[in-house]
Design a protein around this motif. Structure first.
Motif, PDB file in Angstrom:
ATOM      1  N   GLN A 135       0.846  -1.185   0.000  1.00 32.31           N
ATOM      2  CA  GLN A 135       0.000   0.000   0.000  1.00 32.31           C
ATOM      3  C   GLN A 135       0.887   1.243   0.000  1.00 32.31           C
ATOM      4  N   LEU A 136       0.332   2.308  -0.565  1.00 33.25           N
ATOM      5  CA  LEU A 136       1.043   3.581  -0.618  1.00 33.25           C
ATOM      6  C   LEU A 136      -0.002   4.680  -0.386  1.00 33.25           C
ATOM      7  N   ILE A 137       0.410   5.729   0.312  1.00 30.44           N
ATOM      8  CA  ILE A 137      -0.515   6.828   0.611  1.00 30.44           C
ATOM      9  C   ILE A 137      -0.311   7.942  -0.414  1.00 30.44           C
ATOM     10  N   ALA A 138      -1.403   8.448  -0.961  1.00 29.65           N
ATOM     11  CA  ALA A 138      -1.341   9.635  -1.818  1.00 29.65           C
ATOM     12  C   ALA A 138      -1.952  10.795  -1.060  1.00 29.65           C
ATOM     13  N   VAL A 139      -1.274  11.949  -1.074  1.00 25.65           N
ATOM     14  CA  VAL A 139      -1.785  13.162  -0.426  1.00 25.65           C
ATOM     15  C   VAL A 139      -1.531  14.344  -1.351  1.00 25.65           C
ATOM     16  N   LYS A 140      -2.088  15.498  -1.003  1.00 19.94           N
ATOM     17  CA  LYS A 140      -1.804  16.697  -1.785  1.00 19.94           C
ATOM     18  C   LYS A 140      -0.407  17.193  -1.411  1.00 19.94           C
ATOM     19  N   ASP A 141       0.216  17.892  -2.346  1.00 20.97           N
ATOM     20  CA  ASP A 141       1.601  18.346  -2.196  1.00 20.97           C
ATOM     21  C   ASP A 141       1.974  18.940  -0.831  1.00 20.97           C
ATOM     22  N   PHE A 219      -0.029  15.994  -6.441  1.00 18.91           N
ATOM     23  CA  PHE A 219      -0.004  14.967  -5.404  1.00 18.91           C
ATOM     24  C   PHE A 219       1.431  14.662  -4.995  1.00 18.91           C
ATOM     25  N   LYS A 220       1.569  14.050  -3.828  1.00 22.18           N
ATOM     26  CA  LYS A 220       2.823  13.371  -3.502  1.00 22.18           C
ATOM     27  C   LYS A 220       2.468  12.061  -2.816  1.00 22.18           C
ATOM     28  N   THR A 221       3.444  11.201  -2.689  1.00 19.12           N
ATOM     29  CA  THR A 221       3.169   9.901  -2.074  1.00 19.12           C
ATOM     30  C   THR A 221       3.941   9.768  -0.764  1.00 19.12           C
ATOM     31  N   VAL A 222       3.373   8.982   0.142  1.00 21.46           N
ATOM     32  CA  VAL A 222       3.994   8.728   1.444  1.00 21.46           C
ATOM     33  C   VAL A 222       3.998   7.218   1.650  1.00 21.46           C
ATOM     34  N   SER A 223       5.166   6.653   1.839  1.00 22.73           N
ATOM     35  CA  SER A 223       5.209   5.214   2.097  1.00 22.73           C
ATOM     36  C   SER A 223       5.383   4.974   3.594  1.00 22.73           C
ATOM     37  N   ASP A 224       5.072   3.761   4.014  1.00 31.31           N
ATOM     38  CA  ASP A 224       5.168   3.434   5.440  1.00 31.31           C
ATOM     39  C   ASP A 224       5.467   1.949   5.576  1.00 31.31           C
ATOM     40  N   LYS A 225       6.472   1.635   6.363  1.00 32.54           N
ATOM     41  CA  LYS A 225       6.859   0.222   6.526  1.00 32.54           C
ATOM     42  C   LYS A 225       5.807  -0.584   7.287  1.00 32.54           C
ATOM     43  N   GLU A 226       4.858   0.122   7.888  1.00 29.17           N
ATOM     44  CA  GLU A 226       3.761  -0.570   8.583  1.00 29.17           C
ATOM     45  C   GLU A 226       2.925  -1.434   7.636  1.00 29.17           C
ATOM     46  N   PHE A 227       2.871  -1.023   6.388  1.00 29.37           N
ATOM     47  CA  PHE A 227       2.061  -1.789   5.427  1.00 29.37           C
ATOM     48  C   PHE A 227       2.711  -3.143   5.168  1.00 29.37           C
ATOM     49  N   VAL A 228       1.914  -4.185   5.260  1.00 28.39           N
ATOM     50  CA  VAL A 228       2.473  -5.527   5.044  1.00 28.39           C
ATOM     51  C   VAL A 228       2.755  -5.749   3.552  1.00 28.39           C
ATOM     52  N   PRO A 229       3.806  -6.482   3.238  1.00 27.30           N
ATOM     53  CA  PRO A 229       4.081  -6.796   1.835  1.00 27.30           C
ATOM     54  C   PRO A 229       2.922  -7.591   1.234  1.00 27.30           C
ATOM     55  N   GLU A 230       2.595  -7.289  -0.013  1.00 26.58           N
ATOM     56  CA  GLU A 230       1.507  -8.000  -0.703  1.00 26.58           C
ATOM     57  C   GLU A 230       2.058  -8.636  -1.971  1.00 26.58           C
ATOM     58  N   GLN A 231       1.367  -9.666  -2.417  1.00 31.70           N
ATOM     59  CA  GLN A 231       1.717 -10.296  -3.692  1.00 31.70           C
ATOM     60  C   GLN A 231       0.447 -10.539  -4.494  1.00 31.70           C
ATOM     61  N   TYR A 232       0.543 -10.288  -5.792  1.00 31.58           N
ATOM     62  CA  TYR A 232      -0.601 -10.529  -6.671  1.00 31.58           C
ATOM     63  C   TYR A 232      -0.574 -11.974  -7.172  1.00 31.58           C
ATOM     64  N   GLY A 233      -1.764 -12.536  -7.303  1.00 32.19           N
ATOM     65  CA  GLY A 233      -1.894 -13.853  -7.912  1.00 32.19           C
ATOM     66  C   GLY A 233      -3.031 -13.845  -8.926  1.00 32.19           C
TER      67      GLY A 233
END
Ligand code: ARG
Length: 283
Positions: A135-141, A219-233
């Motif tokens: 997951q990634l967070i999008a916010v305004k600049d 926009f800008k993006t904010v990442s956070d290590k709290e988000f668990v890794p995901e994989q697509y199937g």
């Protein structure tokens, strides 16, 4: 000759004999159909699988100007199908009904940037993973939001029923009135642009792509290590072991022969496993 083609040949031969008999009986009004008896029997047609995808999710799946469904997921499944010896037909399928369409048998498989989760595994089967995401967070600049926890009391846009929705629901609580759910991720991001929400939480690849292709949105993006890794199937109906095995075999083959890497590089500009998250290909 396989048993199917043998049977076919016999059918064709039987029809021809029948036409001869009819002709001999003097039934002249209807000319007997040209008997294809000399022609080689047509090869058995390839199986065509119907693939459901929510094509509002660039760069994974979207519709181009000609309304064709294109994207990373599409090319991966096409390459797998070519290896596994079946054909695929992609059908745009809204996310909210997508798992139901599979369960009902209206779709044979799904490729829609679907994250493999334990909960989903109860009701559907997944191929081996084909893409890493988060997951990634999008916010305004100008936003001061710096981490996921900052969203606890803010208005957050998500696509209904996605892992982004799950993450924000967990943070704010099931009864939160501050979660705004949209039928597509681009709609949630539009709402961010117009100020209706303070942030959007969605898959990194899609957020990065949208931000890069909508500079006017600021926009800008904010990442956070709290988000668990995901994989697509890739998803099949629970118990469809035959198709699942074909998909996994095809996936292994395109990973082994470099065609997966080619598709990856086309959309994300770097080899998989490179540190950078999905970067935006303006496609
Ligand atoms: N990866 C997320 C999930 O599985 C979102 C996928 C949404 N896909 C789409 N094509 N809209 O929940």
């Amino acid at each position: 000759m396989s048993s199917i083609t043998t049977r076919r040949f016999l059918q064709v031969a039987a029809v021809s004999v029948a036409s001869l008999v009819l002709a001999a009986c003097g039934k002249k009004e209807e000319a007997p159909a040209a008997a294809p008896v000399a022609a080689a029997p047509a090869p058995a047609p390839m199986k065509v699988y119907t693939v459901g995808t929510d094509a509002a999710y660039a760069p994974f799946e979207s519709q181009n100007e000609k309304a064709e469904i294109v994207g990373f997921d599409i090319e991966v499944v096409q390459a797998i199908a070519a290896k596994a010896g079946f054909e695929v037909k992609f059908v745009n399928t809204p996310w909210e009904g997508i798992f139901n369409a599979l369960a009902q048998g209206d779709r044979d498989l799904l490729v829609s940037a679907v994250t493999i989760t334990d909960e989903r595994k109860q009701s559907m089967d997944f191929s081996d993973p084909y893409f890493d995401a988060a997951q990634l967070i999008a916010v305004k600049d100008g936003s001061k939001i710096a981490r996921f926890a900052d969203l606890k009391k803010l208005k957050v846009g998500v696509q209904t029923g996605t892992t982004g929705d799950e993450a924000v629901t967990k943070l704010q609580g099931k009864n939160s009135k501050d979660i705004k759910r949209f039928e597509s991720t681009p709609l949630a991001l539009k709402e961010l642009e117009s100020g209706g929400v303070d942030a959007v939480v969605a898959d990194n690849g899609v957020v990065v792509h949208y931000v890069a292709n909508n500079p006017g949105g600021k926009f800008k993006t904010v990442s956070d290590k709290e988000f668990v890794p995901e994989q697509y199937g890739i998803v099949v109906k629970k118990g469809n072991a035959e198709l699942l095995a074909q998909l996994n075999k095809g996936l292994a083959a395109i990973k082994a022969d470099g065609s997966y890497d080619k598709i990856y590089a086309k959309y994300f500009g770097a080899a998989p496993g490179a540190a950078a998250p999905a970067t935006a290909a303006s496609k």
